[in-house]
Motif scaffolding. Structure first.
Motif, PDB file in Angstrom:
ATOM      1  N   HIS A 104       3.400  12.180   9.363  1.00  0.00           N
ATOM      2  CA  HIS A 104       2.905  11.982   8.001  1.00  0.00           C
ATOM      3  C   HIS A 104       1.456  11.504   7.935  1.00  0.00           C
ATOM      4  O   HIS A 104       0.822  11.593   6.878  1.00  0.00           O
ATOM      5  N   ARG A 105       0.885  11.060   9.051  1.00  0.00           N
ATOM      6  CA  ARG A 105      -0.525  10.671   8.990  1.00  0.00           C
ATOM      7  C   ARG A 105      -1.426  11.886   8.746  1.00  0.00           C
ATOM      8  O   ARG A 105      -2.556  11.732   8.253  1.00  0.00           O
ATOM      9  N   VAL A 106      -0.916  13.079   9.051  1.00  0.00           N
ATOM     10  CA  VAL A 106      -1.651  14.295   8.698  1.00  0.00           C
ATOM     11  C   VAL A 106      -1.883  14.344   7.189  1.00  0.00           C
ATOM     12  O   VAL A 106      -2.959  14.729   6.713  1.00  0.00           O
ATOM     13  N   LEU A 107      -0.880  13.916   6.425  1.00  0.00           N
ATOM     14  CA  LEU A 107      -0.949  13.985   4.968  1.00  0.00           C
ATOM     15  C   LEU A 107      -1.773  12.857   4.362  1.00  0.00           C
ATOM     16  O   LEU A 107      -1.911  12.785   3.138  1.00  0.00           O
ATOM     17  N   ARG A 158       0.817  -1.217   0.000  1.00  0.00           N
ATOM     18  CA  ARG A 158       0.000   0.000   0.000  1.00  0.00           C
ATOM     19  C   ARG A 158       0.856   1.275   0.000  1.00  0.00           C
ATOM     20  O   ARG A 158       0.324   2.382   0.116  1.00  0.00           O
ATOM     21  N   LEU A 159       2.166   1.119  -0.158  1.00  0.00           N
ATOM     22  CA  LEU A 159       3.059   2.276  -0.099  1.00  0.00           C
ATOM     23  C   LEU A 159       2.794   3.268  -1.228  1.00  0.00           C
ATOM     24  O   LEU A 159       2.757   4.480  -1.002  1.00  0.00           O
ATOM     25  N   ASP A 160       2.596   2.783  -2.449  1.00  0.00           N
ATOM     26  CA  ASP A 160       2.354   3.687  -3.582  1.00  0.00           C
ATOM     27  C   ASP A 160       1.084   4.511  -3.386  1.00  0.00           C
ATOM     28  O   ASP A 160       1.057   5.717  -3.649  1.00  0.00           O
ATOM     29  N   GLU A 161       0.038   3.849  -2.933  1.00  0.00           N
ATOM     30  CA  GLU A 161      -1.230   4.554  -2.720  1.00  0.00           C
ATOM     31  C   GLU A 161      -1.071   5.649  -1.666  1.00  0.00           C
ATOM     32  O   GLU A 161      -1.528   6.783  -1.859  1.00  0.00           O
ATOM     33  N   HIS A 162      -0.417   5.322  -0.562  1.00  0.00           N
ATOM     34  CA  HIS A 162      -0.201   6.307   0.492  1.00  0.00           C
ATOM     35  C   HIS A 162       0.671   7.467  -0.003  1.00  0.00           C
ATOM     36  O   HIS A 162       0.397   8.635   0.299  1.00  0.00           O
ATOM     37  N   ARG A 163       1.731   7.143  -0.759  1.00  0.00           N
ATOM     38  CA  ARG A 163       2.630   8.191  -1.219  1.00  0.00           C
ATOM     39  C   ARG A 163       1.897   9.177  -2.121  1.00  0.00           C
ATOM     40  O   ARG A 163       2.099  10.393  -2.032  1.00  0.00           O
ATOM     41  N   ALA A 164       1.028   8.675  -2.985  1.00  0.00           N
ATOM     42  CA  ALA A 164       0.281   9.547  -3.892  1.00  0.00           C
ATOM     43  C   ALA A 164      -0.639  10.486  -3.114  1.00  0.00           C
ATOM     44  O   ALA A 164      -0.741  11.677  -3.428  1.00  0.00           O
ATOM     45  N   VAL A 165      -1.289   9.969  -2.073  1.00  0.00           N
ATOM     46  CA  VAL A 165      -2.159  10.818  -1.245  1.00  0.00           C
ATOM     47  C   VAL A 165      -1.338  11.869  -0.517  1.00  0.00           C
ATOM     48  O   VAL A 165      -1.695  13.059  -0.493  1.00  0.00           O
ATOM     49  N   ARG A 166      -0.224  11.451   0.075  1.00  0.00           N
ATOM     50  CA  ARG A 166       0.621  12.411   0.805  1.00  0.00           C
ATOM     51  C   ARG A 166       1.118  13.510  -0.123  1.00  0.00           C
ATOM     52  O   ARG A 166       1.203  14.684   0.269  1.00  0.00           O
ATOM     53  N   ASP A 167       1.453  13.141  -1.340  1.00  0.00           N
ATOM     54  CA  ASP A 167       1.966  14.127  -2.289  1.00  0.00           C
ATOM     55  C   ASP A 167       0.904  15.184  -2.587  1.00  0.00           C
ATOM     56  O   ASP A 167       1.192  16.392  -2.584  1.00  0.00           O
ATOM     57  N   ASN A 205       8.742  12.421  -4.079  1.00  0.00           N
ATOM     58  CA  ASN A 205       9.053  12.718  -2.685  1.00  0.00           C
ATOM     59  C   ASN A 205       8.137  11.846  -1.820  1.00  0.00           C
ATOM     60  O   ASN A 205       6.927  11.836  -2.014  1.00  0.00           O
ATOM     61  N   SER A 206       8.712  11.096  -0.899  1.00  0.00           N
ATOM     62  CA  SER A 206       7.877  10.184  -0.112  1.00  0.00           C
ATOM     63  C   SER A 206       7.146  10.876   1.032  1.00  0.00           C
ATOM     64  O   SER A 206       6.229  10.321   1.610  1.00  0.00           O
ATOM     65  N   HIS A 207       7.548  12.110   1.402  1.00  0.00           N
ATOM     66  CA  HIS A 207       6.853  12.923   2.411  1.00  0.00           C
ATOM     67  C   HIS A 207       6.716  12.196   3.748  1.00  0.00           C
ATOM     68  O   HIS A 207       5.613  11.942   4.234  1.00  0.00           O
ATOM     69  N   TYR A 208       7.855  11.907   4.344  1.00  0.00           N
ATOM     70  CA  TYR A 208       7.832  11.259   5.652  1.00  0.00           C
ATOM     71  C   TYR A 208       7.324  12.206   6.740  1.00  0.00           C
ATOM     72  O   TYR A 208       6.644  11.782   7.667  1.00  0.00           O
TER      73      TYR A 208
END
Length: 386
Positions: free
Chosen positions: A362-365, A249-258, A286-289
């Motif tokens: 990062h859960r804010v994002l 699920r990393l890709d999905e999360h990264r897209a939302v954070r971006d 950018n993975s936005h940690y």
């Protein structure tokens, strides 16, 4: 500050039946350590493929990943490692714990990543590694660091603890030609509570690391013929099973954070005195940690009060990392032959950001657009009140 409802943020860590199924799968296979089970090897293959690396080694945690990588690069007593002064202290302690001297250098005041000119100035005949930290998931200037590495013969070790899934000019972390270390500690972008991994560009270094992470014992040894000095850094099967699910699920999360960071950074930029972390256009993923920002000119004391105010308002807010050289731990072992103030004089940007920087988990994002807008409004009100 006027009271307003706290935004709703997702819980972290996140999990579902994929993690449950993985744990049961690891349990029922009957072998719970990597030398007999299948989960660690499968995770290494999947994580390496995701990051474009030819060789991957899963280990116990991110700090030991750095220690192991440094050892494999020839770091030890009498040598030096160049590190950013602004980072979590594991970056410097990894070098210090194996007998080397950690040499802190300054960072870019916009991106918070290691300053390549400061790196070049810090290289000596004792330097054995350059350790950039991809701060908050924003990859450091790997072009400039690669040039320094070629000119000096000093290898680069990427501290990619924040950078799962990040890319530099179309290249994934494992395609940048250097060893890279990751962390899967509880707050990271994918987690099993603890855990770490190393990516290697060549088979020889990988094989050395494998031996050292398994007490120096070859895979097929049955007679305790330990080949080299090592320790036990082996990841267990249960952690690997969880991480396999987290990776999916990393890709999905990264897209939302971006997307959320685009909104939040724009809103933060409209608040007087607030400066969000800058970007480097060469970082195309950018993975936005962390959601990081500065309030230049604020005192450290007032910054800390502001963090407390934001936390009380329901935001998962934290003070920025303290400069590594302004901790007692840094000076216990493997410190340069300088005073605190002499090191600080070389690191003006580190000094500033350590005092005026803040970050949000990062859960804010991963929250809704409305929650992002509410977050920015709470920060604006708190800054105005401060």
């Amino acid at each position: 500050m006027n009271a307003r409802p706290a935004p709703e943020f997702p819980e972290w860590p996140q999990f579902d039946d994929a993690e449950r199924d993985g744990l049961i799968r690891a349990l029922e296979q009957g072998q719970w350590w990597r030398m007999g089970g299948a989960e660690v090897s499968a995770f290494e293959e999947e994580f390496g493929a995701y990051h474009g690396a030819p060789h991957t080694l899963a280990v116990t945690n991110g700090t030991q990943a750095l220690e192991l990588a440094l050892q494999c690069l020839g770091v030890g007593p009498g040598t030096e490692v160049v590190v950013p002064g602004f980072t979590f202290i594991s970056s410097s302690q990894a070098a210090q714990r194996i007998g080397a001297v950690a040499v802190p250098v300054d960072i870019d005041p916009s991106t918070y990543n290691i300053d390549s000119e400061a790196v070049a100035a810090a290289i000596t005949d004792r330097t054995r590694a350059i350790m950039p930290v991809h701060m908050a998931g924003l990859i450091a200037d790997m072009d400039a660091l690669a040039k320094i590495s070629v000119e000096t013969g000093v290898p680069v070790l990427q501290d990619a603890a924040h950078a799962q899934g990040a890319c530099w000019q179309g290249k994934r972390v494992g395609e940048l030609g250097t060893v890279a270390a990751f962390s899967f500690q509880n707050g990271k972008l994918m987690t099993a509570g603890e855990g770490g991994a190393l990516l290697f560009p060549d088979e020889e270094t990988y094989e050395t690391a494998f031996l050292r992470h398994s007490c120096g014992r070859p895979r097929t040894d049955r007679h305790y013929l330990h080949a080299i000095s090592g320790t036990n850094m082996r990841m267990n099967e249960f952690s690997a099973a969880v991480l396999r699910a987290q990776l999916r699920r990393l890709d999905e999360h990264r897209a939302v954070r971006d997307e959320r960071w685009k909104t939040l950074s724009a809103l933060l930029g409209e608040i007087p005195s607030v400066v969000p972390q800058g970007m480097d256009p060469r970082v195309d993923r950018n993975s936005h940690y962390m959601a990081m920002f500065r309030i230049p000119g604020i005192s450290e004391k007032d910054r800390n009060r502001l963090v407390d105010t934001l936390f009380a308002a329901g935001l998962p807010a934290f003070a920025a990392f303290r400069a590594v050289y302004r901790t007692e731990a840094f000076w216990e072992i493997g410190a340069p032959d300088l005073s605190v103030e002499e090191v600080a004089e070389r690191c003006p940007a580190v000094e500033a950001i350590s005092a005026d920087g803040l970050w949000l988990h990062h859960r804010v994002l991963l929250a809704s657009e409305d929650a992002i807008c509410d977050t920015a409004a709470i920060i604006a009100a708190a800054v105005a009140a401060a």
